[in-house]
Design a protein around this motif. Sequence first.
Motif, PDB file in Angstrom:
ATOM      1  N   PHE A   1       0.824  -1.204   0.000  1.00 21.28           N
ATOM      2  CA  PHE A   1       0.000   0.000   0.000  1.00 21.28           C
ATOM      3  C   PHE A   1       0.862   1.261   0.000  1.00 21.28           C
ATOM      4  O   PHE A   1       0.496   2.271  -0.610  1.00 21.28           O
ATOM      5  CB  PHE A   1      -0.940  -0.001   1.214  1.00 21.28           C
ATOM      6  N   LEU A   2       1.999   1.205   0.677  1.00 18.08           N
ATOM      7  CA  LEU A   2       2.902   2.359   0.682  1.00 18.08           C
ATOM      8  C   LEU A   2       3.447   2.606  -0.717  1.00 18.08           C
ATOM      9  O   LEU A   2       3.510   3.764  -1.166  1.00 18.08           O
ATOM     10  CB  LEU A   2       4.051   2.124   1.663  1.00 18.08           C
ATOM     11  N   CYS A   3       3.836   1.542  -1.417  1.00 15.52           N
ATOM     12  CA  CYS A   3       4.335   1.691  -2.796  1.00 15.52           C
ATOM     13  C   CYS A   3       3.243   2.273  -3.702  1.00 15.52           C
ATOM     14  O   CYS A   3       3.506   3.171  -4.516  1.00 15.52           O
ATOM     15  CB  CYS A   3       4.799   0.341  -3.341  1.00 15.52           C
TER      16      CYS A   3
ATOM     17  N   ILE B   1      -4.984  12.850  -5.907  1.00 11.37           N
ATOM     18  CA  ILE B   1      -4.016  12.970  -4.811  1.00 11.37           C
ATOM     19  C   ILE B   1      -4.758  13.142  -3.483  1.00 11.37           C
ATOM     20  O   ILE B   1      -4.447  12.489  -2.483  1.00 11.37           O
ATOM     21  CB  ILE B   1      -3.062  14.152  -5.055  1.00 11.37           C
ATOM     22  N   CYS B   2      -5.747  14.024  -3.473  1.00 12.39           N
ATOM     23  CA  CYS B   2      -6.531  14.252  -2.254  1.00 12.39           C
ATOM     24  C   CYS B   2      -7.331  13.006  -1.875  1.00 12.39           C
ATOM     25  O   CYS B   2      -7.442  12.649  -0.697  1.00 12.39           O
ATOM     26  CB  CYS B   2      -7.481  15.430  -2.455  1.00 12.39           C
TER      27      CYS B   2
ATOM     28  N   VAL C   1       2.829   6.057  -2.875  1.00 10.06           N
ATOM     29  CA  VAL C   1       3.932   6.889  -3.378  1.00 10.06           C
ATOM     30  C   VAL C   1       3.865   7.025  -4.898  1.00 10.06           C
ATOM     31  O   VAL C   1       3.995   8.125  -5.449  1.00 10.06           O
ATOM     32  CB  VAL C   1       5.294   6.299  -2.956  1.00 10.06           C
ATOM     33  N   ILE C   2       3.623   5.901  -5.592  1.00  9.86           N
ATOM     34  CA  ILE C   2       3.534   5.939  -7.059  1.00  9.86           C
ATOM     35  C   ILE C   2       2.361   6.806  -7.512  1.00  9.86           C
ATOM     36  O   ILE C   2       2.471   7.570  -8.471  1.00  9.86           O
ATOM     37  CB  ILE C   2       3.404   4.508  -7.622  1.00  9.86           C
TER      38      ILE C   2
ATOM     39  N   LEU D   1      -4.318   5.146  -8.681  1.00  8.05           N
ATOM     40  CA  LEU D   1      -3.023   4.632  -9.130  1.00  8.05           C
ATOM     41  C   LEU D   1      -2.979   4.477 -10.642  1.00  8.05           C
ATOM     42  O   LEU D   1      -1.978   4.827 -11.293  1.00  8.05           O
ATOM     43  CB  LEU D   1      -2.747   3.278  -8.464  1.00  8.05           C
ATOM     44  N   LEU D   2      -4.060   3.972 -11.223  1.00  7.61           N
ATOM     45  CA  LEU D   2      -4.075   3.678 -12.660  1.00  7.61           C
ATOM     46  C   LEU D   2      -4.222   4.928 -13.523  1.00  7.61           C
ATOM     47  O   LEU D   2      -3.736   4.950 -14.662  1.00  7.61           O
ATOM     48  CB  LEU D   2      -5.220   2.706 -12.982  1.00  7.61           C
ATOM     49  N   ASN D   3      -4.888   5.958 -12.991  1.00  7.89           N
ATOM     50  CA  ASN D   3      -5.200   7.126 -13.816  1.00  7.89           C
ATOM     51  C   ASN D   3      -3.978   7.765 -14.478  1.00  7.89           C
ATOM     52  O   ASN D   3      -4.012   8.061 -15.684  1.00  7.89           O
ATOM     53  CB  ASN D   3      -5.973   8.163 -12.993  1.00  7.89           C
TER      54      ASN D   3
END
Length: 285
Positions: free
Chosen positions: A2-4, A42-43, A7-8, A255-257
């Motif tokens: 989840f951290l990866c 991001i939010c 961050v990505i 993440l995918l966007n």
Amino acid sequence: MFLCIYVITILGNLAIIFTYKYSSNLHTPMYFFLANFSFLDICYISNTVPNILSNFLLARKTISYHGCIVQLYFLMLLGSTECYILAAMAYDRYNAICKPLLYTNIMNKEFCIKFIFGSWFVGAVNAIIHTTLTFTLPFCGSNMINYFFCDIPPLLNLAYTDTWINELSTFVIGGFVTMGSLLLIMVSYTHIINTILKIHSSSGRRKAFSTCVSHFTVVTIFYGSGIFIYLKPRSNYIMEHDRLVAIMYTVIAPLLNPFIYSLRNNDVKAAARKIIVDKMICAKY
């Protein structure tokens, strides 16, 4: 893991925002909406994942009562706003493909800014209504939320009273926000497809379709998971299934966007490469 992902997601969406900001070639309504959408992502992921990460490290996994209120409010605010930003992006593609000669007049800067503010306003009203209705319920029994974060379905399961008003408001108001924006998207795409099919050149059709595929992919992921969670009777809630779907629209979709929009978009890739090259040249000299 989840951290990866977190961050990505942050770096990917920040990259889109900075590419838009520092590339004059991308200062168009399409990329204006995309930059705003990246800011929302991001939010959106920052509203849930940091608390999830901290709970992974703690034996007692908690969130305060007021923290739960804030988390639910921003979940509703950002989710509703994203619905209408996606609708704005579909309307932009409709005008670009179906009304190219009028595009610059219709999609002017003032109109785009009003659309963004309107999206935030709808999101804020929706969030206030749902958060208020949810947290006026009496929670007298267990305070264990069988979920990753504070959301309407698991909170209604904790309520020590009949929640039919909340369920009705979720279905009606949530349906208006979700299905209203989805209707705008589907109408736009109906006209877009009709226009594309009339293009005689196969290369022209491919180019027109390619500008819509990325957006339609994001719409499918976001709306599909959102409708599955919120627009179904409470009796059909299965928390194990709902948790997996909730991860889709709160974690996986943001993440995918950046990958969906950047890897399929030659303009974004070219602008990013130009910025990197220019920065390397400036650093060298």
